[in-house]
Design a protein around this motif. Sequence first.
Motif: not given
Length: 255
Positions: A37-66
């Motif tokens: 995102s504009r604020r951060t770059r970090c990792s996550g794990a794919l657990v389903d074709k739709w879903w990832l798991v990551t830490s709360a620090a990787c999910a800043p509110i109000g920021t578009a994430i790719n």
Amino acid sequence: MERLLLLLVLGLTGASLLEDNKLCPPHSRPWQVSLQSRRTRCSGALVDKWWLVTSAACAPIGTAINASLGEHDVTAEEGTEQHIPVAEVIRHSPYRSPLHSLAMVRLAQPARLTQQVQPIGLPGRCPRPGESCSVSGWGSTVPNQYEDPKRLKCLTVAVVEDQSCINTFPDFIFWSLGMVCAGGADATGCLYDKGAVLVCDGQLQGVQWFSHGCQNAEHPSVYTKLCKYNEWMRRVMDSHTPTTTTARATTFKRP
């Protein structure tokens, strides 16, 4: 002066060689996802074709994430990548330390499963003290040294008994039953990547919470103990998975 410069160059070269020794075999962690995102770059794990798991620090509110799946070298297009916008982020609430640090991330469209993009299952048990595990992510593996993320790094770390980990905590951090620690004196625990993925015996066991091993190589790093959140993660996926592949605007929710 020349000798000082030579020692500096040799030191930097040594650090570079050390980093190279910790590179993952390309695409050996097909569940690993890079989140940007504009604020951060970090990792996550794919657990389903739709879903990832990551830490709360990787999910800043109000920021578009790719999300970038099928990555190894994040500075180059290798032909294996899938770049998918994030449609929904659901943080476990309350999400601030010392309580929880976990977020479920839904993709705007399902991942296309390939040899380089595969989910990892949720944990079937909790990690055991002394168990040998792998942690992977993008970033520096040398304590107190910043490195731009390039190629995926892998470390072998041992799970640390809770009390031994608690003894390394600074005064401002408190222990939570949702934590597990790995790394430390017998194997470096430094991988500076928020959301770095901890896998033990082929099971997803953690996402990085605090990179303590990157401040002191003798200390373990702290991960969210995902075995404690199986029911919550499954409930989120069951209730929020769309029935169509239509992309939606990014939203943030706390159940």
